[in-house]
Design an enzyme around this catalytic site. Structure first.
Site, PDB file in Angstrom:
ATOM      1  CG  ASP A 116      -0.212  -0.066   2.531  1.00 58.19           C
ATOM      2  OD1 ASP A 116       1.013  -0.257   2.518  1.00 58.19           O
ATOM      3  OD2 ASP A 116      -0.878   0.072   3.580  1.00 58.19           O
TER       4      ASP A 116
ATOM      5  CG  HIS B 270      20.888   2.633 -20.008  1.00 56.36           C
ATOM      6  ND1 HIS B 270      19.870   2.273 -20.862  1.00 56.36           N
ATOM      7  CD2 HIS B 270      21.335   3.835 -20.467  1.00 56.36           C
ATOM      8  CE1 HIS B 270      19.710   3.196 -21.802  1.00 56.36           C
ATOM      9  NE2 HIS B 270      20.593   4.155 -21.575  1.00 56.36           N
TER      10      HIS B 270
ATOM     11  CG  ASP C 140      24.121  10.157 -17.717  1.00 51.21           C
ATOM     12  OD1 ASP C 140      23.424  11.152 -17.430  1.00 51.21           O
ATOM     13  OD2 ASP C 140      24.054   9.567 -18.818  1.00 51.21           O
TER      14      ASP C 140
ATOM     15  CG  ASP D 101      20.839  13.903 -19.741  1.00 54.68           C
ATOM     16  OD1 ASP D 101      21.651  13.356 -18.984  1.00 54.68           O
ATOM     17  OD2 ASP D 101      20.303  13.318 -20.701  1.00 54.68           O
TER      18      ASP D 101
ATOM     19  CG  HIS E 193      25.541   6.163 -26.889  1.00 50.89           C
ATOM     20  ND1 HIS E 193      25.666   7.521 -27.035  1.00 50.89           N
ATOM     21  CD2 HIS E 193      26.527   5.788 -26.026  1.00 50.89           C
ATOM     22  CE1 HIS E 193      26.661   7.964 -26.287  1.00 50.89           C
ATOM     23  NE2 HIS E 193      27.223   6.919 -25.676  1.00 50.89           N
TER      24      HIS E 193
ATOM     25  CG  HIS F 149      18.415  12.635 -25.408  1.00 49.82           C
ATOM     26  ND1 HIS F 149      17.917  13.504 -24.467  1.00 49.82           N
ATOM     27  CD2 HIS F 149      19.433  11.981 -24.791  1.00 49.82           C
ATOM     28  CE1 HIS F 149      18.589  13.384 -23.334  1.00 49.82           C
ATOM     29  NE2 HIS F 149      19.530  12.464 -23.519  1.00 49.82           N
TER      30      HIS F 149
ATOM     31  CG  HIS G 217      15.520  10.015 -23.424  1.00 50.81           C
ATOM     32  ND1 HIS G 217      15.626   8.677 -23.131  1.00 50.81           N
ATOM     33  CD2 HIS G 217      16.778  10.513 -23.264  1.00 50.81           C
ATOM     34  CE1 HIS G 217      16.869   8.377 -22.802  1.00 50.81           C
ATOM     35  NE2 HIS G 217      17.587   9.483 -22.889  1.00 50.81           N
TER      36      HIS G 217
ATOM     37  CD  GLU H 212      23.651  11.570 -24.265  1.00 52.87           C
ATOM     38  OE1 GLU H 212      23.986  10.686 -23.448  1.00 52.87           O
ATOM     39  OE2 GLU H 212      22.502  12.026 -24.358  1.00 52.87           O
TER      40      GLU H 212
ATOM     41  CE1 TYR I 115      30.266   5.055 -22.468  1.00 54.58           C
ATOM     42  CE2 TYR I 115      29.877   4.900 -24.844  1.00 54.58           C
ATOM     43  CZ  TYR I 115      29.670   5.542 -23.625  1.00 54.58           C
ATOM     44  OH  TYR I 115      28.860   6.648 -23.573  1.00 54.58           O
TER      45      TYR I 115
ATOM     46  NE  ARG J 209      26.811   8.874 -21.071  1.00 59.13           N
ATOM     47  CZ  ARG J 209      26.816   7.684 -20.489  1.00 59.13           C
ATOM     48  NH1 ARG J 209      27.493   6.676 -21.046  1.00 59.13           N
ATOM     49  NH2 ARG J 209      26.193   7.471 -19.345  1.00 59.13           N
TER      50      ARG J 209
ATOM     51  CD  GLU K 261      23.969  13.629 -21.301  1.00 58.26           C
ATOM     52  OE1 GLU K 261      22.836  13.627 -21.812  1.00 58.26           O
ATOM     53  OE2 GLU K 261      24.306  12.848 -20.373  1.00 58.26           O
TER      54      GLU K 261
END
Length: 447
Positions: free
Chosen positions: A46, A249, A266, A277, A356, A360, A367, A390, A394, A411, A413
């Protein structure tokens, strides 16, 4: 709290909501649009997740309560109707303030407002004899079933001369184009979200030490977001030490941080519904190794090339193409790939280490809304659009990968606004130049 500023902000929301609803009605021409907010979600038993409104609904209303639906009847004049929860003194003791329909109508500038419990009763009459119904097709299965039920109830009146809408249209197609170009108030909010998020990245760079856990750095980020009014992250933070950075991710955020590794973060805050972002990568210790520096400088150069391609009239894919060319050449120079740049791009070999896209749209959703192609062609950038840039590299351990590079993930960004004469990097306060990062890290480590 500054009450005057708070009231001024609410007034701005109300006025923008009226203007946006009027624009949507005008673009519809005729018909009825139905835009519900997001439902509350059960976390377990709940207990609910912290509530977050639907971005489309909020964009049109500024109303943040759950169990609410906006109905717009296009025409001259258009009619804006809110369905929301009734006042309930007992529930307000447990859950907090509710506007109720009369106060919500007055406060948020609707023409009419009714209890949401009356939605199923009133909707068939509102859509009867209208040529088109605009709704969020496929967003929620239960919601789709209700729309079909309303249509069938109108169709059942056909012998009485009542007609149901003959066209079912996607309201998000209209709203996406509206949301893609940010107005001055939206941009002011996004600049502030970017500043808060950049401060959080600085805090993370000052707080990181070998032996801490990734989640402890996540706590530093969240603390900085919240102390400046960004009450939640815009998305689940990625705090990835060492080879974890090669998982795009990665959100476990539970590994210990080791001296000699890099830390990829990130993470950004959400302010008044609008997302920032940011990704930054920096040493867990006092400085970059030679191999880490090589990969970092490659990604930084790719990002600079991509940001340089963000300007009015450029194609959406231009920044990506610029980043890919720099990255592919760098991968060859580092011994990760062989052959020519053109061959690496044409064959897609570069995707082994950069898999990637380069950005975006950004706004109320991380996004954000908006198509990337129109008529089969990449759409052109226009002033007021906000996008991320970004690129990354890798290097997972594997056959043919130089040992010094294995496990390095980088990375970088930033959030970039398209301006009339070029671009503005909204997140420029987050350090990314090698010298500034190493100065911060040396000071943090007492080196």
């Amino acid at each position: 709290m500054n009450v005057d500023a708070s009231m001024s902000g609410l007034a701005a929301h109300i006025e923008r909501g009226r203007e946006r609803r009027a624009r949507l009605a005008a673009s519809m021409g005729a018909g009825v649009a139905i835009v519900p907010t997001a439902p509350e979600r059960v976390r377990n038993r709940d207990t609910h997740y912290a509530y977050r409104f639907d971005s489309y609904f909020y964009y049109l209303t500024g109303f943040t309560e759950p169990d609410a639906v906006l109905v717009i009847v296009a025409g001259d004049p258009a009619k804006h109707i809110l369905f929301c929860r009734d006042k309930d003194p007992e529930r307000e003791i447990w859950d907090g303030f509710r506007y109720g329909p009369p106060a919500a109508r007055e406060a948020f500038g609707f023409d009419e407002a009714y209890p949401v419990s009356e939605l199923d009763t009133r909707l068939p009459d509102l859509i009867a004899n209208q040529p088109a119904l605009y709704c969020m097709v496929g967003a929620e299965r239960d919601w789709d079933a209700r729309v079909v039920d309303w249509l069938n109830r109108v169709r059942a009146q056909a012998r009485g001369g009542v007609a149901a809408p003959t066209e079912l249209k996607e309201v998000r197609a209209l709203l996406d184009e509206m949301r893609l170009i940010k107005d001055a108030t939206e941009l002011a909010t996004m600049r502030q979200a970017a500043r808060i998020s950049a401060q959080a990245h600085r805090r993370a760079m000052r707080s990181t030490r070998p032996g801490l856990f990734e989640y402890q750095i996540e706590a530093e980020l969240t603390h900085e977001f919240m102390r400046h009014g960004a009450r939640a992250p815009a998305y689940t933070p990625i705090v990835a030490g060492g080879a974890n950075a090669c998982v795009l991710h990665y959100i476990a955020n539970d590994a210990p941080l080791r001296d000699g590794d890099l830390l990829l973060i990130d993470a950004a805050g959400e302010l008044d519904g609008y997302a920032a972002d940011i990704t930054r990568t920096f040493p867990v210790g006092a400085g970059f190794s030679a191999a880490q520096k090589d990969v970092y400088e490659l990604v930084l150069a790719a990002q600079a090339a991509a940001i340089g391609a963000v300007r009015p009239g450029a194609g959406w894919n231009d920044p990506h193409d610029c980043a890919v060319r720099v990255l592919a050449q760098g991968m060859i120079d580092l011994g990760l790939l062989a052959g020519s740049v053109d061959a690496a791009i044409e064959s897609g070999e570069f995707r082994k280490f950069y898999m990637h896209r380069t950005g975006h749209w950004l706004g109320l959703d991380v996004h954000d809304a908006g198509e990337y192609k129109r008529g089969g062609d990449w759409r052109k950038l226009e002033p007021g659009m906000v996008l991320t840039v970004e690129p990354g590299c890798y290097v997972r351990a594997g056959d043919g990968v130089p040992a010094a590079l294995a496990g390095i993930g980088v990375r970088i960004e930033d959030d970039v606004l398209v301006t009339a004469d070029g671009n503005e990097v909204l997140t420029a306060d987050a350090p990314k130049q090698l010298a500034e990062i190493e100065d911060l890290r040396r000071a943090a480590c007492g080196a």
